[in-house]
Design a protein around this motif. Structure first.
Motif, PDB file in Angstrom:
ATOM      1  N   LYS A   1      44.137  30.527  45.170  1.00  0.00           N
ATOM      2  CA  LYS A   1      43.158  30.963  45.530  1.00  0.00           C
ATOM      3  C   LYS A   1      42.430  31.981  44.345  1.00  0.00           C
ATOM      4  CE  LYS A   1      40.869  32.934  49.918  1.00  0.00           C
ATOM      5  NZ  LYS A   1      41.239  33.655  50.934  1.00  0.00           N
ATOM      6  N   LEU A   2      41.053  32.256  44.341  1.00  0.00           N
ATOM      7  CA  LEU A   2      40.453  33.040  43.209  1.00  0.00           C
ATOM      8  C   LEU A   2      39.360  33.933  43.975  1.00  0.00           C
ATOM      9  CD1 LEU A   2      40.137  30.788  40.291  1.00  0.00           C
ATOM     10  CD2 LEU A   2      41.677  32.624  40.618  1.00  0.00           C
ATOM     11  N   ALA A   3      39.360  35.339  43.679  1.00  0.00           N
ATOM     12  CA  ALA A   3      38.413  36.000  43.845  1.00  0.00           C
ATOM     13  C   ALA A   3      37.635  36.171  42.573  1.00  0.00           C
ATOM     14  CB  ALA A   3      38.803  37.471  44.578  1.00  0.00           C
ATOM     15  N   MET A   4      36.304  36.066  42.677  1.00  0.00           N
ATOM     16  CA  MET A   4      35.607  35.983  41.290  1.00  0.00           C
ATOM     17  C   MET A   4      34.298  36.797  41.416  1.00  0.00           C
ATOM     18  SD  MET A   4      34.521  32.618  39.185  1.00  0.00           S
ATOM     19  CE  MET A   4      33.667  32.614  37.504  1.00  0.00           C
ATOM     20  N   ASP A   5      33.949  37.474  40.232  1.00  0.00           N
ATOM     21  CA  ASP A   5      32.828  38.333  39.987  1.00  0.00           C
ATOM     22  C   ASP A   5      31.999  37.949  38.915  1.00  0.00           C
ATOM     23  OD1 ASP A   5      32.720  40.597  42.070  1.00  0.00           O
ATOM     24  OD2 ASP A   5      34.488  40.799  41.186  1.00  0.00           O
ATOM     25  N   MET A   6      30.809  37.631  39.030  1.00  0.00           N
ATOM     26  CA  MET A   6      29.944  37.182  37.804  1.00  0.00           C
ATOM     27  C   MET A   6      28.579  38.070  37.657  1.00  0.00           C
ATOM     28  SD  MET A   6      28.678  33.185  37.809  1.00  0.00           S
ATOM     29  CE  MET A   6      27.815  32.402  36.441  1.00  0.00           C
ATOM     30  N   ARG A   7      28.530  38.349  36.479  1.00  0.00           N
ATOM     31  CA  ARG A   7      27.390  39.070  36.031  1.00  0.00           C
ATOM     32  C   ARG A   7      26.654  38.273  35.158  1.00  0.00           C
ATOM     33  NH1 ARG A   7      32.184  41.639  37.259  1.00  0.00           N
ATOM     34  NH2 ARG A   7      32.032  44.127  37.593  1.00  0.00           N
ATOM     35  N   VAL A   8      25.128  38.064  35.581  1.00  0.00           N
ATOM     36  CA  VAL A   8      24.196  37.321  35.059  1.00  0.00           C
ATOM     37  C   VAL A   8      22.916  38.057  34.674  1.00  0.00           C
ATOM     38  CG1 VAL A   8      22.628  35.331  35.373  1.00  0.00           C
ATOM     39  CG2 VAL A   8      24.953  35.308  36.592  1.00  0.00           C
ATOM     40  N   ASP A   9      22.448  38.051  33.340  1.00  0.00           N
ATOM     41  CA  ASP A   9      21.497  38.480  32.845  1.00  0.00           C
ATOM     42  C   ASP A   9      20.040  38.058  33.327  1.00  0.00           C
ATOM     43  OD1 ASP A   9      20.812  36.298  31.222  1.00  0.00           O
ATOM     44  OD2 ASP A   9      21.383  37.164  29.303  1.00  0.00           O
ATOM     45  N   GLY A  10      19.050  38.610  32.756  1.00  0.00           N
ATOM     46  CA  GLY A  10      17.602  38.217  33.303  1.00  0.00           C
ATOM     47  C   GLY A  10      17.093  36.737  32.626  1.00  0.00           C
ATOM     48  N   GLU A  11      17.696  36.241  31.758  1.00  0.00           N
ATOM     49  CA  GLU A  11      17.544  35.053  31.226  1.00  0.00           C
ATOM     50  C   GLU A  11      18.698  33.953  31.928  1.00  0.00           C
ATOM     51  OE1 GLU A  11      17.479  35.212  27.181  1.00  0.00           O
ATOM     52  OE2 GLU A  11      15.644  36.079  27.211  1.00  0.00           O
ATOM     53  N   ASP A  12      19.195  34.123  32.988  1.00  0.00           N
ATOM     54  CA  ASP A  12      20.164  33.382  33.705  1.00  0.00           C
ATOM     55  C   ASP A  12      21.322  32.839  32.800  1.00  0.00           C
ATOM     56  OD1 ASP A  12      18.484  33.198  36.066  1.00  0.00           O
ATOM     57  OD2 ASP A  12      17.020  31.826  34.806  1.00  0.00           O
ATOM     58  N   HIS A  13      21.664  33.830  32.011  1.00  0.00           N
ATOM     59  CA  HIS A  13      23.109  33.504  31.437  1.00  0.00           C
ATOM     60  C   HIS A  13      23.853  34.487  31.730  1.00  0.00           C
ATOM     61  CE1 HIS A  13      20.064  31.994  28.363  1.00  0.00           C
ATOM     62  NE2 HIS A  13      20.749  30.868  28.438  1.00  0.00           N
ATOM     63  N   THR A  14      25.330  33.908  31.648  1.00  0.00           N
ATOM     64  CA  THR A  14      26.457  34.806  32.097  1.00  0.00           C
ATOM     65  C   THR A  14      26.950  35.758  31.108  1.00  0.00           C
ATOM     66  OG1 THR A  14      27.477  32.861  33.517  1.00  0.00           O
ATOM     67  CG2 THR A  14      28.855  34.689  32.952  1.00  0.00           C
ATOM     68  N   GLU A  15      26.920  37.079  31.186  1.00  0.00           N
ATOM     69  CA  GLU A  15      27.475  38.150  30.464  1.00  0.00           C
ATOM     70  C   GLU A  15      28.893  38.520  30.502  1.00  0.00           C
ATOM     71  OE1 GLU A  15      25.786  39.655  28.209  1.00  0.00           O
ATOM     72  OE2 GLU A  15      23.989  38.637  28.173  1.00  0.00           O
ATOM     73  N   ARG A  16      29.201  38.431  31.868  1.00  0.00           N
ATOM     74  CA  ARG A  16      30.718  38.834  32.046  1.00  0.00           C
ATOM     75  C   ARG A  16      31.119  38.058  33.468  1.00  0.00           C
ATOM     76  NH1 ARG A  16      32.025  45.114  32.089  1.00  0.00           N
ATOM     77  NH2 ARG A  16      31.859  44.702  29.944  1.00  0.00           N
ATOM     78  N   PHE A  17      32.612  37.911  33.394  1.00  0.00           N
ATOM     79  CA  PHE A  17      33.071  37.411  34.839  1.00  0.00           C
ATOM     80  C   PHE A  17      34.462  37.791  34.886  1.00  0.00           C
ATOM     81  CE2 PHE A  17      33.977  34.010  32.045  1.00  0.00           C
ATOM     82  CZ  PHE A  17      35.218  33.365  32.391  1.00  0.00           C
ATOM     83  N   ARG A  18      34.787  38.009  36.201  1.00  0.00           N
ATOM     84  CA  ARG A  18      36.156  38.435  36.471  1.00  0.00           C
ATOM     85  C   ARG A  18      37.107  37.589  37.685  1.00  0.00           C
ATOM     86  NH1 ARG A  18      37.583  44.243  39.324  1.00  0.00           N
ATOM     87  NH2 ARG A  18      40.061  44.061  39.227  1.00  0.00           N
ATOM     88  N   MET A  19      38.151  37.223  37.397  1.00  0.00           N
ATOM     89  CA  MET A  19      38.812  36.408  38.196  1.00  0.00           C
ATOM     90  C   MET A  19      40.231  37.001  38.590  1.00  0.00           C
ATOM     91  SD  MET A  19      38.072  32.470  37.068  1.00  0.00           S
ATOM     92  CE  MET A  19      38.856  32.337  35.572  1.00  0.00           C
ATOM     93  N   ARG A  20      40.580  37.096  39.862  1.00  0.00           N
ATOM     94  CA  ARG A  20      41.654  37.546  40.574  1.00  0.00           C
ATOM     95  C   ARG A  20      42.444  36.560  41.370  1.00  0.00           C
ATOM     96  NH1 ARG A  20      39.048  42.433  43.293  1.00  0.00           N
ATOM     97  NH2 ARG A  20      37.389  40.887  43.214  1.00  0.00           N
ATOM     98  N   GLY A  21      43.583  36.622  41.241  1.00  0.00           N
ATOM     99  CA  GLY A  21      44.633  35.836  42.195  1.00  0.00           C
ATOM    100  C   GLY A  21      45.772  36.171  42.202  1.00  0.00           C
ATOM    101  N   ASP A  22      46.818  35.673  43.083  1.00  0.00           N
ATOM    102  CA  ASP A  22      48.142  36.020  43.513  1.00  0.00           C
ATOM    103  C   ASP A  22      48.876  34.969  42.714  1.00  0.00           C
ATOM    104  OD1 ASP A  22      47.760  38.678  44.379  1.00  0.00           O
ATOM    105  OD2 ASP A  22      47.635  37.724  46.362  1.00  0.00           O
ATOM    106  N   ALA A  23      49.855  34.943  41.613  1.00  0.00           N
ATOM    107  CA  ALA A  23      50.575  34.041  41.270  1.00  0.00           C
ATOM    108  C   ALA A  23      51.924  34.235  41.620  1.00  0.00           C
ATOM    109  CB  ALA A  23      50.359  34.011  39.682  1.00  0.00           C
ATOM    110  N   ASP A  24      53.077  33.038  41.307  1.00  0.00           N
ATOM    111  CA  ASP A  24      54.273  33.335  41.670  1.00  0.00           C
ATOM    112  C   ASP A  24      54.973  34.628  41.117  1.00  0.00           C
ATOM    113  OD1 ASP A  24      54.036  31.045  43.323  1.00  0.00           O
ATOM    114  OD2 ASP A  24      54.793  29.672  41.786  1.00  0.00           O
TER     115      ASP A  24
END
Length: 295
Positions: free
Chosen positions: A232-255
């Protein structure tokens, strides 16, 4: 009837008649002009209806299909390796090539490495292996000959070498709870931040209607999260004014520890050239094994 005063040439006032229908026509024309002017004034300040968070995320994801090369920054932590920081340049088409400099802060003095991927051959400089290379500065892994997936997985963080963060930036489209968090700047660029959570099963389901090439790229990325036990992933996404991704973050628990990675896109679709190191500076796994046997 409408009375209008009219001054004759002789200076005497006369009263002329103007029909009420004509007056109404003139009034209607004036009203139309006023309405048109008002509409034009309102139009300048009007904004189109705001897209839903899910639609905005989907539009940004669609735009990644046009990415043929990118330069990006990565920081965060990964299972087993701990805290990492990297900067990379990657060409996606016509064939994959990449160059990455990375530091693993929890790996002691041997935590800094440089990686190059050229013509399905990966070269690594630095790290613990550098002490065993007999004066050579690069270690060569022929991925085509040795079975890329198996060998890359054994190399831990180095397995990022052939993964495309532009593909992973589209993962949020698989979430069912996408929401707008707010506005913020990324390296001086105004962006809108969206967030959501998703399972890897959600991600696979959302990929069923995608083109074959897109599904295959996404499946390869999904497998890299499954192997350390992330489901399972928790995700954040930052999108600019031209609908392009500038930054994204993914978090999850692994073994074997938490996963928390933030990618920032620095350049997109600018030329990326990656050259193999000079042959005299390259050692192979066979060289290392021979040296170990001799030792």
């Amino acid at each position: 009837m409408l009375w209008i005063n009219h001054v004759s040439h002789g200076g005497e006032s006369e009263k002329n008649f103007v029909s009420r229908p004509a007056h109404r026509a003139a009034g209607a024309g004036l009203a139309a002009l006023l309405l048109a002017a008002g509409a034009a004034g309102c139009g300048k300040g009007e904004e189109s209806p705001e897209m839903t968070p899910a639609a905005a995320v989907a539009k940004a994801a669609k735009n990644t299909e046009d990415i043929t090369s990118l330069r990006y920054r990565l920081n965060g932590s990964v299972p087993e390796q701990g805290r990492i920081e990297a900067e990379a340049s990657m060409r996606v088409k016509p064939e994959v090539a990449m160059s990455m400099k990375m530091k693993a802060f929890d790996q002691g003095t041997d935590g800094t490495v440089e990686i190059r991927l050229v013509d399905k051959v990966m070269y690594m400089s630095g790290g613990a292996a550098a002490q065993e290379m007999g004066g050579k500065s690069w270690l060569k892994f022929d991925l085509a000959a040795m079975g890329a997936d198996k060998e890359l997985n054994q190399l831990g963080t180095v397995s990022r070498a052939d993964r495309n963060p532009a593909t992973e930036s589209t993962f949020l489209t698989g979430a069912k709870d996408v929401k707008k968090v707010g506005e913020e700047k990324v390296d001086g660029v105004e962006t809108t931040r969206y967030s959501g959570t998703l399972t890897l099963d959600d991600l696979r389901t959302s990929s069923k209607d995608e083109a074959k090439e897109t599904r295959e790229r996404r499946e390869k990325s999904i497998e890299q999260y499954e192997k350390p036990g992330v489901d399972k992933l928790a995700m954040d996404m930052r999108v600019d004014g031209e609908d392009h991704t500038e930054r994204f973050r993914m978090r999850g628990d692994a073994d074997k520890g938490p996963l928390d990675m933030t990618f920032t896109f620095l350049d997109v679709n600018k030329p990326v050239e990656v050259a193999a190191p000079p042959a005299e500076d390259v050692a192979t796994l066979e060289d290392l094994m021979a040296g170990a046997s001799a030792g």
